[in-house]
Scaffold this motif. Structure first.
Motif, PDB file in Angstrom:
ATOM      1  N   ILE A  51      -7.099 -24.252  32.260  1.00 39.25           N
ATOM      2  CA  ILE A  51      -6.041 -24.332  33.277  1.00 39.25           C
ATOM      3  C   ILE A  51      -4.933 -25.280  32.822  1.00 39.25           C
ATOM      4  O   ILE A  51      -3.746 -24.987  32.994  1.00 39.25           O
ATOM      5  CB  ILE A  51      -6.628 -24.746  34.645  1.00 39.25           C
ATOM      6  N   ASN A  52      -5.292 -26.406  32.234  1.00 41.11           N
ATOM      7  CA  ASN A  52      -4.275 -27.350  31.735  1.00 41.11           C
ATOM      8  C   ASN A  52      -3.441 -26.733  30.626  1.00 41.11           C
ATOM      9  O   ASN A  52      -2.223 -26.947  30.564  1.00 41.11           O
ATOM     10  CB  ASN A  52      -4.920 -28.642  31.250  1.00 41.11           C
ATOM     11  N   SER A  53      -4.065 -25.944  29.759  1.00 47.16           N
ATOM     12  CA  SER A  53      -3.296 -25.326  28.675  1.00 47.16           C
ATOM     13  C   SER A  53      -2.323 -24.276  29.221  1.00 47.16           C
ATOM     14  O   SER A  53      -1.254 -24.081  28.650  1.00 47.16           O
ATOM     15  CB  SER A  53      -4.219 -24.736  27.613  1.00 47.16           C
ATOM     16  N   VAL A  54      -2.685 -23.637  30.332  1.00 39.91           N
ATOM     17  CA  VAL A  54      -1.744 -22.705  30.965  1.00 39.91           C
ATOM     18  C   VAL A  54      -0.608 -23.492  31.604  1.00 39.91           C
ATOM     19  O   VAL A  54       0.574 -23.221  31.377  1.00 39.91           O
ATOM     20  CB  VAL A  54      -2.447 -21.824  32.033  1.00 39.91           C
TER      21      VAL A  54
ATOM     22  N   LYS B 172       2.878 -25.253  39.767  1.00 40.83           N
ATOM     23  CA  LYS B 172       1.693 -25.658  39.003  1.00 40.83           C
ATOM     24  C   LYS B 172       0.465 -25.891  39.882  1.00 40.83           C
ATOM     25  O   LYS B 172      -0.626 -25.444  39.538  1.00 40.83           O
ATOM     26  CB  LYS B 172       1.986 -26.891  38.160  1.00 40.83           C
ATOM     27  N   ASP B 173       0.619 -26.574  40.998  1.00 39.36           N
ATOM     28  CA  ASP B 173      -0.544 -26.832  41.855  1.00 39.36           C
ATOM     29  C   ASP B 173      -1.134 -25.537  42.399  1.00 39.36           C
ATOM     30  O   ASP B 173      -2.350 -25.341  42.369  1.00 39.36           O
ATOM     31  CB  ASP B 173      -0.169 -27.761  43.014  1.00 39.36           C
ATOM     32  N   ASP B 174      -0.275 -24.657  42.880  1.00 38.99           N
ATOM     33  CA  ASP B 174      -0.761 -23.373  43.394  1.00 38.99           C
ATOM     34  C   ASP B 174      -1.375 -22.534  42.282  1.00 38.99           C
ATOM     35  O   ASP B 174      -2.397 -21.867  42.489  1.00 38.99           O
ATOM     36  CB  ASP B 174       0.374 -22.589  44.055  1.00 38.99           C
ATOM     37  N   LEU B 175      -0.759 -22.586  41.117  1.00 40.95           N
ATOM     38  CA  LEU B 175      -1.280 -21.830  39.976  1.00 40.95           C
ATOM     39  C   LEU B 175      -2.650 -22.355  39.559  1.00 40.95           C
ATOM     40  O   LEU B 175      -3.557 -21.571  39.268  1.00 40.95           O
ATOM     41  CB  LEU B 175      -0.299 -21.896  38.801  1.00 40.95           C
ATOM     42  N   ARG B 176      -2.801 -23.678  39.545  1.00 41.07           N
ATOM     43  CA  ARG B 176      -4.112 -24.268  39.208  1.00 41.07           C
ATOM     44  C   ARG B 176      -5.191 -23.751  40.155  1.00 41.07           C
ATOM     45  O   ARG B 176      -6.267 -23.342  39.720  1.00 41.07           O
ATOM     46  CB  ARG B 176      -4.052 -25.792  39.298  1.00 41.07           C
ATOM     47  N   LYS B 177      -4.894 -23.772  41.458  1.00 37.80           N
ATOM     48  CA  LYS B 177      -5.878 -23.312  42.451  1.00 37.80           C
ATOM     49  C   LYS B 177      -6.200 -21.834  42.247  1.00 37.80           C
ATOM     50  O   LYS B 177      -7.360 -21.429  42.294  1.00 37.80           O
ATOM     51  CB  LYS B 177      -5.329 -23.533  43.861  1.00 37.80           C
ATOM     52  N   GLU B 178      -5.152 -21.047  42.036  1.00 40.84           N
ATOM     53  CA  GLU B 178      -5.357 -19.609  41.883  1.00 40.84           C
ATOM     54  C   GLU B 178      -6.173 -19.282  40.633  1.00 40.84           C
ATOM     55  O   GLU B 178      -7.104 -18.478  40.683  1.00 40.84           O
ATOM     56  CB  GLU B 178      -4.001 -18.903  41.825  1.00 40.84           C
TER      57      GLU B 178
ATOM     58  N   ASP C 125       0.041 -16.507  26.960  1.00 43.64           N
ATOM     59  CA  ASP C 125       0.507 -15.262  27.579  1.00 43.64           C
ATOM     60  C   ASP C 125       0.669 -15.424  29.091  1.00 43.64           C
ATOM     61  O   ASP C 125       1.642 -14.948  29.680  1.00 43.64           O
ATOM     62  CB  ASP C 125      -0.463 -14.115  27.285  1.00 43.64           C
ATOM     63  N   ILE C 126      -0.292 -16.098  29.698  1.00 49.62           N
ATOM     64  CA  ILE C 126      -0.232 -16.327  31.148  1.00 49.62           C
ATOM     65  C   ILE C 126       0.993 -17.176  31.484  1.00 49.62           C
ATOM     66  O   ILE C 126       1.751 -16.869  32.397  1.00 49.62           O
ATOM     67  CB  ILE C 126      -1.532 -16.994  31.653  1.00 49.62           C
ATOM     68  N   SER C 127       1.190 -18.260  30.715  1.00 47.30           N
ATOM     69  CA  SER C 127       2.350 -19.133  30.940  1.00 47.30           C
ATOM     70  C   SER C 127       3.654 -18.367  30.781  1.00 47.30           C
ATOM     71  O   SER C 127       4.559 -18.496  31.612  1.00 47.30           O
ATOM     72  CB  SER C 127       2.345 -20.296  29.949  1.00 47.30           C
ATOM     73  N   ARG C 128       3.744 -17.574  29.734  1.00 44.10           N
ATOM     74  CA  ARG C 128       4.962 -16.805  29.468  1.00 44.10           C
ATOM     75  C   ARG C 128       5.251 -15.837  30.618  1.00 44.10           C
ATOM     76  O   ARG C 128       6.384 -15.728  31.077  1.00 44.10           O
ATOM     77  CB  ARG C 128       4.842 -16.043  28.150  1.00 44.10           C
ATOM     78  N   ASP C 129       4.199 -15.166  31.108  1.00 44.31           N
ATOM     79  CA  ASP C 129       4.390 -14.215  32.205  1.00 44.31           C
ATOM     80  C   ASP C 129       4.860 -14.919  33.480  1.00 44.31           C
ATOM     81  O   ASP C 129       5.755 -14.431  34.166  1.00 44.31           O
ATOM     82  CB  ASP C 129       3.094 -13.446  32.478  1.00 44.31           C
TER      83      ASP C 129
END
Length: 152
Positions: free
Chosen positions: A10-13, A23-29, A64-68
């Motif tokens: 998750i941190n690498s994303v 970021k917070d919502d993405l971490r939870k998801e 890839d996730i970060s880029r998207d």
């Protein structure tokens, strides 16, 4: 409690996410998806550690996730709004010029109204580009939800 492997993933994303407010919502998801997938593997009889590794691997590459996500949340100019805004400024300038031609003190009138148009345009551009997520914590809605949570 999150495992080290899930945290690392998750941190690498999130390290590559440009829009920090998601970021917070993405971490939870991401965490919920990984745990859901992990539990599915465990129900199929796979050991917990292996199930976690498979769930993380199924998420894909962090880059890839970060880029998207960066593509989705990339700031875009709304050209229709910008064109309408510029059109309204032009109409305003034409009205000022028309009225100025009929006034005797037209130079003072043009300067004063020209300043108003410039200041209004600058203020409008600032408001247009404000990231409302930055000021959300000051909103009345946010205060009401905090008060509700404290009173519960």
């Amino acid at each position: 409690m999150k495992s080290t492997n899930i945290n690392i993933f998750i941190n690498s994303v999130c390290d590559n996410i440009k829009y920090s407010y998601i970021k917070d919502d993405l971490r939870k998801e991401l965490y919920e998806h990984i745990i859901e997938e992990k539990n599915s593997y465990i129900e199929d009889g796979i050991e917990s550690e292996e199930a976690e590794q498979k769930a993380i691997k199924n998420m894909g590459k962090p880059e890839d996730i970060s880029r998207d996500f960066n593509k989705i949340y990339k700031r875009k100019i709304d050209w229709k709004t910008l064109i309408i805004f510029l059109f309204l400024i032009l109409v305003n300038i034409l009205l000022i010029l028309t009225v100025a031609n009929s006034k005797q003190d037209s130079k003072e009138y043009l300067i004063r109204n020209g300043i108003y148009v410039i200041l209004g345009g600058i203020l409008s551009f600032i408001v247009y580009f404000i990231d409302y997520k930055k000021i959300e914590k000051f909103s009345l809605r946010n205060r009401n939800s905090r008060n509700f949570m404290h009173n519960s």
